[in-house]
Design a protein around this motif. Structure first.
Motif, short mmCIF file in Angstrom:
data_model
loop_
_atom_site.label_atom_id
_atom_site.label_comp_id
_atom_site.label_asym_id
_atom_site.label_seq_id
_atom_site.Cartn_x
_atom_site.Cartn_y
_atom_site.Cartn_z
N VAL A 147 -4.09 -10.46 31.47
CA VAL A 147 -4.48 -9.93 30.16
C VAL A 147 -4.33 -11.06 29.13
O VAL A 147 -3.26 -11.64 28.99
N GLU A 148 -5.41 -11.36 28.45
CA GLU A 148 -5.36 -12.43 27.44
C GLU A 148 -6.16 -12.05 26.21
O GLU A 148 -7.12 -11.27 26.29
N ARG B 109 5.53 -12.82 32.85
CA ARG B 109 5.22 -13.49 31.59
C ARG B 109 5.60 -14.97 31.65
O ARG B 109 6.79 -15.31 31.62
N ALA C 232 0.63 -12.09 31.61
CA ALA C 232 0.24 -12.28 30.22
C ALA C 232 1.31 -13.08 29.52
O ALA C 232 2.46 -13.06 29.93
N SER D 49 1.10 -5.77 26.79
CA SER D 49 1.05 -5.44 28.23
C SER D 49 2.32 -4.74 28.69
O SER D 49 2.29 -3.89 29.58
N ALA E 109 -0.02 -11.10 23.93
CA ALA E 109 -0.66 -10.25 24.94
C ALA E 109 0.39 -9.65 25.88
O ALA E 109 0.25 -8.52 26.36
#
Lengths: 252, 67, 352
Positions: free
Chosen positions: C305-306, C280, C254, C262, C258
């Motif tokens: 995860v976005e 990241r 992410a 996360s 986000a």
């Protein structure tokens, strides 16, 4: 008495043949702008802004630093250059589609901010590079490749008079419309272009010179009939003259 | 006494100079240059005044004037 | 000596970073949620001898930036999603003309007027081009106020190093939140040679900045030259942060806001005894593809995860080279909670 050369190519113009069509007035305008730059010895401190259209190759002809702007955005680019380098002379050279259609917002706001730059505006009532389409300055009744029945005000509105519009703005220091149709008009054009650069040198504000120009190719006329058209059809709708000339005392 | 010189290679034969010369000393000739244009030709007969109108109207900066 | 940290809003950290990087000119147009940047700079730039110009539109702003930066000075603009869309024409010209510029997108949500809530819906636009033509921005994705400040300073340096536009891609959350900031201006600003800058042709040949190439083969050569530059960026400028990835069976991928959320989910998973890590990307272009590929080859699984319906996901899938990639997307409207993401982790966490 020895013979003297009294007319030759200005130093700011490179020794390169123009790509313009025969009888196109861009070449005359280029020469006069170069002469004005020479007159005030500005070549080494001038930054030109090229626009999109027939005039894009400004850098092939003017021996000055040049940045090429997106279509219509030359006034905004010139604003950025001038803000960052106030000691430089900045001019843009734009056609009618570029300046009066897609770039009218940038043009009007640049003038209104009183940006200390010079815009040379070529009005030939037609899009040149793209093949003769309707321009915001196309005259009523004029047939173009996208107004095949002639410009009708019900359809396309009326031709726009940029010099008059810009002359109403407080930021504008000098606004003139000129043409090359007669010896008198040629001299007036030369003086107006010089005045624009002189005003910029003196930090008087925004300066603007509209040049009524011929586009023989897209008008379907020869050079001489094109010149007649400028005189007989364009000047009556786009009158020549100085529409605004700020006196030093006007500057707040 | 004045004279002009027309750069044949630069001339595109638009003929605007022929329109402005008050002495009618410039004509479009019958020779073509390397770009395929019939170029303008100056007749030197001593009556050129060096007004330079031909040079000022030339869209190709092809004319130089001496006086 | 104790370090003094100030409580600073993300947008203001960008503006502070710009000033500390020697940026002298700002051109922009108001738009939520980034207007603190122009507001701050309109006050502070005149104090350092610079200038702030409120343009008539984002279209004008990006072109003013192009003009100012063409003279070799440091200049920037900022906006948010719809405004950045308006700038795409200018960005393409700037990339084509190779003019170093910094462009900040504190993105909101779209498409269209969308809303002003945080979103990562502009990933494709930022990373894959946005304007016309074959070009890339160098894209930095900060996830804290401190990083907004630090990466803004870095952005100016990278822009000059590569003669390329650099975009800082934040969002409404990163730009609007306040965190402690340690403001440490760089001691000396590295001067890159500027033989391209327009300063007037005095005692040297004319310089031209343009993107039109009509002669035979010229544009092909220009495109390949730009491509080579992007390849060099891929070799030298990839930046990322890893959290507990070494022993992880599942790695959340992410960026930006986000990634902040996360991180908490990763901690929750660890507390529950699951070997979960976080990767990241800090540079979105160049994307940390080699790093992710290496992890994929080592058998790690990815969970993207976005705050969108799946954009960076595509780049992670390319990097994963066929390994399974799971996705949790949250389009704009409501931010995901750490618990929500943790629930997803529990569903996909590999048994055994």
């Amino acid at each position: 008495m020895s013979e003297k050369k009294i007319f030759s190519r200005p130093k700011t113009l490179k020794d390169a043949p123009f790509h313009f069509c025969p009888g196109c007035h861009h070449g005359i305008a280029h020469r006069m702008v170069a002469e004005a730059i020479d007159k005030y010895s500005l070549r080494e401190k001038t930054i030109g802004v090229a626009s999109v259209g027939c005039s894009v190759f400004l850098y092939d002809y003017f021996d000055v630093d040049v940045i090429e702007a997106p279509h219509g955005r030359a006034a905004a680019v010139a604003t950025g250059v001038k803000r960052a380098r106030k000691d430089k002379i900045v001019f843009s050279y734009q056609g009618d589609g570029d300046l009066a259609s897609i770039g009218i917002a940038e043009t009007v706001h640049t003038a209104n901010r009183g940006e200390n730059i010079t815009i040379i505006f070529i009005n030939n009532t037609v899009y040149g590079m793209t093949g003769g389409q309707l321009a915001p300055t196309t005259l009523l009744g004029q047939k173009t490749t996208t107004s095949p029945y002639g410009r009708d005000f019900m359809q396309d509105g009326y031709p726009i008079r940029m010099t008059e519009i810009l002359a109403t703005l407080e930021g504008t220091a000098f606004a003139a419309r000129v043409a090359f149709t007669t010896p008198k008009n040629i001299n007036m054009a030369k003086k107006a272009i010089e005045k624009a650069f002189q005003f910029q040198k003196e930090e008087m504000g925004f300066t603007f010179v509209e040049i009524l120009s011929a586009c023989p190719t897209n008008w379907g006329l020869n050079s001489i009939d094109s010149m007649k058209r400028v005189e007989e059809e364009m000047i009556p709708y786009f009158p020549l003259g100085i529409f605004k000339e700020r006196k030093a005392a006007d500057v707040l | 006494m004045a004279r002009i010189e027309i750069n044949q290679s630069l001339c595109k034969g638009c003929a605007l100079c022929t329109l402005l010369c008050p002495e009618e000393l410039i004509k479009i000739g019958n020779q073509i240059n390397e770009n395929g244009y019939f170029y303008a030709v100056f007749t030197e007969n001593g009556s050129c005044k060096g007004c330079a109108l031909c040079a000022k109207i030339c869209p190709d900066v092809a004319i130089e004037v001496w006086k | 000596m104790t370090e003094t940290r100030d409580l600073v809003k993300g947008n203001e950290a960008v503006a502070m970073g710009a000033i500390d990087a020697g940026c002298l000119y700002y051109f922009g147009y108001p738009i939520t949620p980034q207007s603190d940047i122009p507001e701050y700079l309109s006050y502070h730039l005149p104090k350092v001898g610079g200038e702030f110009v409120q343009a008539e539109s984002e279209v004008a702003a990006i072109n003013m930036l192009m003009g100012a930066a063409s003279t070799g000075i440091r200049a920037m603009t900022s906006s948010s999603s719809p405004g950045i869309s308006l700038m795409q024409e200018g960005i393409s010209y700037i990339a084509g003309s190779e003019i170093p510029t910094v462009i900040v997108n504190m993105s909101r949500s779209g498409p269209g007027l969308g809303g002003i809530a945080p979103s990562q819906g502009d990933y494709f636009q930022a990373v894959k081009g946005g304007g016309h033509g074959d070009y890339h921005l160098l894209v930095l994705a900060p996830n804290s106020v401190q990083e907004l400040y630090d990466l803004t300073i870095l952005a100016f340096e990278l822009a000059e190093k590569y003669r390329n536009p650099v975009m800082i891609l934040g969002d409404a959350m990163i730009g609007q939140m306040k965190e402690p900031l340690l403001r440490e201006p760089p001691g000396e600003i590295h001067e890159y040679p500027k033989e391209w800058a327009l300063t007037g042709a005095k005692g040297r040949p004319q310089r031209v900045l343009k993107s039109l190439y009509l002669k035979d083969g010229e544009l092909t050569a220009h495109n390949w030259k730009l491509h080579q530059k992007y390849e060099t960026m891929k070799e030298s400028e990839i930046r990322f942060e890893e959290l507990m990835t070494e022993d992880a069976d599942l790695i959340l991928v992410a960026f930006g806001s986000a990634a902040r959320i996360s991180r908490t989910s990763v901690m929750m998973a660890r507390e529950a005894g699951m070997r979960v890590g976080l990767f990241r990307p800090i540079t979105l272009f160049p994307f940390p593809e080699p790093q992710l590929t290496a992890m994929a080859k080592a058998g790690k699984r990815f969970f993207v995860v976005e705050l969108n319906t799946g954009q960076m996901l595509e780049d992670v899938k390319i990097s994963a080279q066929g390994n399974q990639v799971d996705f949790f997307g949250k389009p704009p409207g409501a931010l995901p909670t750490p618990e929500e993401i943790f629930e997803e982790i529990k569903k996909i966490y590999p048994e055994s």
